[in-house]
Design a protein around this motif. Sequence first.
Motif, PDB file in Angstrom:
ATOM      1  N   LEU A  31       0.987  34.007  23.872  1.00 40.43           N
ATOM      2  CA  LEU A  31       0.471  34.566  22.708  1.00 40.43           C
ATOM      3  C   LEU A  31      -1.059  34.351  22.944  1.00 40.43           C
ATOM      4  CD1 LEU A  31       3.028  35.123  22.210  1.00 40.43           C
ATOM      5  CD2 LEU A  31       1.538  36.458  19.518  1.00 40.43           C
ATOM      6  N   SER A  32      -2.456  35.493  23.275  1.00 43.41           N
ATOM      7  CA  SER A  32      -3.446  35.116  22.977  1.00 43.41           C
ATOM      8  C   SER A  32      -4.066  36.187  22.434  1.00 43.41           C
ATOM      9  CB  SER A  32      -4.380  34.933  24.175  1.00 43.41           C
ATOM     10  OG  SER A  32      -3.990  36.382  25.080  1.00 43.41           O
ATOM     11  N   ALA A  33      -5.699  36.178  21.914  1.00 42.31           N
ATOM     12  CA  ALA A  33      -6.061  38.021  21.332  1.00 42.31           C
ATOM     13  C   ALA A  33      -7.556  37.609  22.409  1.00 42.31           C
ATOM     14  CB  ALA A  33      -6.089  36.879  20.002  1.00 42.31           C
ATOM     15  N   LYS A  34      -6.749  39.014  23.459  1.00 39.71           N
ATOM     16  CA  LYS A  34      -8.064  39.282  23.946  1.00 39.71           C
ATOM     17  C   LYS A  34      -7.960  41.059  24.326  1.00 39.71           C
ATOM     18  CE  LYS A  34      -7.389  34.830  26.740  1.00 39.71           C
ATOM     19  NZ  LYS A  34      -7.678  34.132  27.874  1.00 39.71           N
ATOM     20  N   SER A  35      -7.113  41.666  23.596  1.00 42.01           N
ATOM     21  CA  SER A  35      -7.252  43.162  23.740  1.00 42.01           C
ATOM     22  C   SER A  35      -7.530  43.674  22.857  1.00 42.01           C
ATOM     23  CB  SER A  35      -5.437  43.164  23.783  1.00 42.01           C
ATOM     24  OG  SER A  35      -5.580  45.039  24.328  1.00 42.01           O
ATOM     25  N   THR A  36      -8.306  44.642  23.232  1.00 37.82           N
ATOM     26  CA  THR A  36      -8.819  45.624  22.237  1.00 37.82           C
ATOM     27  C   THR A  36      -8.641  46.814  21.771  1.00 37.82           C
ATOM     28  OG1 THR A  36     -10.525  46.659  23.989  1.00 37.82           O
ATOM     29  CG2 THR A  36     -11.269  45.060  23.195  1.00 37.82           C
ATOM     30  N   GLU A  37      -7.284  47.253  22.862  1.00 37.49           N
ATOM     31  CA  GLU A  37      -6.781  48.204  22.481  1.00 37.49           C
ATOM     32  C   GLU A  37      -5.057  47.895  22.332  1.00 37.49           C
ATOM     33  OE1 GLU A  37      -6.299  50.912  25.699  1.00 37.49           O
ATOM     34  OE2 GLU A  37      -8.656  51.388  25.362  1.00 37.49           O
ATOM     35  N   ILE A  38      -4.248  49.082  21.517  1.00 37.31           N
ATOM     36  CA  ILE A  38      -2.908  48.180  21.798  1.00 37.31           C
ATOM     37  C   ILE A  38      -1.820  49.055  22.441  1.00 37.31           C
ATOM     38  CG2 ILE A  38      -0.813  48.812  20.004  1.00 37.31           C
ATOM     39  CD1 ILE A  38      -3.063  48.879  17.367  1.00 37.31           C
ATOM     40  N   ALA A  39      -1.188  48.056  23.694  1.00 31.92           N
ATOM     41  CA  ALA A  39       0.122  48.766  24.627  1.00 31.92           C
ATOM     42  C   ALA A  39       0.984  48.419  23.870  1.00 31.92           C
ATOM     43  CB  ALA A  39      -0.863  48.995  25.874  1.00 31.92           C
ATOM     44  N   ALA A  40       2.365  48.257  25.018  1.00 31.63           N
ATOM     45  CA  ALA A  40       3.336  47.337  24.654  1.00 31.63           C
ATOM     46  C   ALA A  40       2.986  45.777  24.674  1.00 31.63           C
ATOM     47  CB  ALA A  40       4.115  48.126  26.165  1.00 31.63           C
ATOM     48  N   GLU A  41       1.823  45.739  25.530  1.00 29.27           N
ATOM     49  CA  GLU A  41       2.518  43.848  24.725  1.00 29.27           C
ATOM     50  C   GLU A  41       1.595  43.747  23.403  1.00 29.27           C
ATOM     51  OE1 GLU A  41       1.304  45.633  27.288  1.00 29.27           O
ATOM     52  OE2 GLU A  41       2.015  44.863  29.409  1.00 29.27           O
ATOM     53  N   GLU A  42       0.917  44.663  22.924  1.00 28.50           N
ATOM     54  CA  GLU A  42       0.531  44.454  21.649  1.00 28.50           C
ATOM     55  C   GLU A  42       0.926  44.970  20.614  1.00 28.50           C
ATOM     56  OE1 GLU A  42      -2.551  43.716  24.485  1.00 28.50           O
ATOM     57  OE2 GLU A  42      -1.552  46.214  24.643  1.00 28.50           O
ATOM     58  N   THR A  43       2.171  44.607  20.466  1.00 31.30           N
ATOM     59  CA  THR A  43       3.355  45.691  19.949  1.00 31.30           C
ATOM     60  C   THR A  43       4.645  44.464  19.454  1.00 31.30           C
ATOM     61  OG1 THR A  43       2.533  47.706  20.698  1.00 31.30           O
ATOM     62  CG2 THR A  43       4.568  47.337  19.094  1.00 31.30           C
ATOM     63  N   PHE A  44       4.614  44.402  18.348  1.00 30.03           N
ATOM     64  CA  PHE A  44       5.773  43.355  18.008  1.00 30.03           C
ATOM     65  C   PHE A  44       6.599  44.143  17.141  1.00 30.03           C
ATOM     66  CE2 PHE A  44       1.770  41.340  18.849  1.00 30.03           C
ATOM     67  CZ  PHE A  44       2.621  40.115  19.838  1.00 30.03           C
ATOM     68  N   ASP A  45       7.851  44.037  17.360  1.00 26.09           N
ATOM     69  CA  ASP A  45       8.807  44.426  16.149  1.00 26.09           C
ATOM     70  C   ASP A  45       9.124  43.522  15.230  1.00 26.09           C
ATOM     71  OD1 ASP A  45      10.576  46.696  17.033  1.00 26.09           O
ATOM     72  OD2 ASP A  45      11.060  44.963  17.929  1.00 26.09           O
ATOM     73  N   LEU A  46       8.655  43.251  13.398  1.00 22.93           N
ATOM     74  CA  LEU A  46       8.147  42.954  12.134  1.00 22.93           C
ATOM     75  C   LEU A  46      10.110  42.373  11.665  1.00 22.93           C
ATOM     76  CD1 LEU A  46       6.929  41.447   9.995  1.00 22.93           C
ATOM     77  CD2 LEU A  46       6.293  43.476   9.302  1.00 22.93           C
ATOM     78  N   ILE A  47      10.751  41.447  11.354  1.00 22.41           N
ATOM     79  CA  ILE A  47      12.038  41.576  11.101  1.00 22.41           C
ATOM     80  C   ILE A  47      11.568  40.106   9.436  1.00 22.41           C
ATOM     81  CG2 ILE A  47      13.709  40.514  11.357  1.00 22.41           C
ATOM     82  CD1 ILE A  47      13.139  40.689  14.577  1.00 22.41           C
ATOM     83  N   THR A  48      11.825  41.472   7.883  1.00 20.31           N
ATOM     84  CA  THR A  48      11.186  40.196   6.946  1.00 20.31           C
ATOM     85  C   THR A  48      12.917  40.018   6.893  1.00 20.31           C
ATOM     86  OG1 THR A  48      10.687  42.484   6.947  1.00 20.31           O
ATOM     87  CG2 THR A  48      11.098  41.228   4.954  1.00 20.31           C
ATOM     88  N   VAL A  49      12.838  38.542   6.595  1.00 15.35           N
ATOM     89  CA  VAL A  49      13.550  37.655   6.676  1.00 15.35           C
ATOM     90  C   VAL A  49      13.822  37.578   4.710  1.00 15.35           C
ATOM     91  CG1 VAL A  49      13.920  35.068   6.430  1.00 15.35           C
ATOM     92  CG2 VAL A  49      13.109  36.280   7.774  1.00 15.35           C
ATOM     93  N   ASN A  50      13.070  37.470   4.013  1.00 11.77           N
ATOM     94  CA  ASN A  50      12.577  37.400   2.654  1.00 11.77           C
ATOM     95  C   ASN A  50      11.545  38.060   1.876  1.00 11.77           C
ATOM     96  OD1 ASN A  50      11.169  35.617   2.474  1.00 11.77           O
ATOM     97  ND2 ASN A  50      12.504  34.646   1.677  1.00 11.77           N
TER      98      ASN A  50
END
Length: 386
Positions: free
Chosen positions: A295-314
Motif C-alpha cells: 500500500l502507498s499513498a500516491k493517488s489524488t483520485e478514488i478508483a478501484a485500487e483506492e477502494t476498501f471494504d470496511l469490516i467491523t470486528v467490534n
Amino acid sequence: MNTSTLYYSKALNGSDLPAKTLCLTFDDGPGQHTLSIARFLFEHHIRATFFVVGKYAFHHPEILAELKAMNHIIGNHTYDHPDMPVYLSVDGDVIDQVLRTDVLIKPYAGQEVYFRPPYGKWSKEVAEELNKSMLTANHIGPIHWEVAGIDCYYWYNNWPVADAAKRYLDDIEQNGHGIVVMHDDVSDMDVVKAKNQTLQLLQLLIPQLLEFGYQFVGLDEIPSIKEASAQKDQFTLRDRKGKFLCLNNQNQLIANGKPDNLQNILQFQDLGYGKIAIKASNQLYWSTAGEAGFLSAKSTEIAAEETFDLITVNKNKLMLRATNGNYLTIEKNGIVSSSAQYMRQAAVFRYVNHNSFVESKLTLQQRFKLLKKKLLFIKSKLQQKL
C-alpha cells in the motif's frame, strides 16, 4: 473545544449566528405532518433540518426523498429515541442506535450526517463511546439549540396555536438568534401525534418573524458547525502491537508510527455499501496499485485500487479488504500489503479518534476473555495444519 473529535463532549449550537438569524430544525419524524411542513417552508425559501427517528424513517423513505428534493437537510435522531446517557448506563448500544438510522437516511442525507440526541440529553461518556467507531466518522454533533421545542406540550395540553406562536416569538426575541426546535411528529407521546399543529404554528409565526426582520439559514451555514464539519474525521489506526500506521519516505504505508505524530493522522471517505477510501497525512489516498500489493499513498483520485471494504470486528477494531479480494496485512518488515487471502491472515486494526480516544485499563475478566479468544484462535490454526 477539541475540533478533532467527531462527537463533542459539549453540544454545538447557533450562538455564533448574527443577530436576527435563525435556523429551523424539526425532531421526531417523519410522520403524517412532515411533508406539509416541509412544503410550507420550501414555498417561503426556508431551508430546514429534519432530525428523523429510524423506526419511522424505515416506513417512509418516500418522505425522505421529498425532503431531499426540496433541499432540506436530513439528520440522525437515533433509531428508538432513547435518553442516550441513561441508555448507555444500562449497557445500551448507542453506536447501534446511530448506525441503524444511518443505513436508512444515508441515500438522502449526503456525505455529512448531523446528529441530535433525543431530548438533547448528552454526556462525555456518550461522546467517548460514539467516538470509538470509525463508522460514525462522518457525523457532526450533538446539535443543540437556543429556542427549545415546546410546541408538543401545547398540543398535548390542547392549548391554542396562537399561544404557542406567541411563546416562540417571545423566546426568539429574547435570544435574538440561534437554532429553533419544533416537532413534525412526537416520538414518545402517541396521543399527541394526531393533535400536532406545528404547520399551523408556522403559518402564524413565519410571517411575524419576516416582518420583524429575521432571516433563515441552513444548519450547514452556522459558523461553528461549519468548523466542526471541516475538522471532524481525523483518526489513526494501529496494529495489534500498538504501532500506528504511517508513511515512510517512499510514501508506502508501514506500521511503525509513534503516538502524537502528525504523520499518523488519517481521514476517510464513506463511499456507500460498506466501502471506504482513506486519505493519508500527505492528503493522497491509500492505493493497492503499488509493487507486490504494497500500500502507498500516491493517488489524488478514488478508483478501484483506492477502494476498501470496511469490516467491523467490534466498536473500535476493524479489518480492511482490497478490491482484489485480499485482506490488508502487515509484512515482517512492517509494510502494509493486500496479500492476505484469508480472513485469518488479515491484520486487525484499532481505530483511534485523534486526540479524543481515552485508553481504559482492562479488567481481569476482560483480560481472561481475550486470553480465551487467543487460545481458541491458536487451536483453530493448529487444527488446520493437521
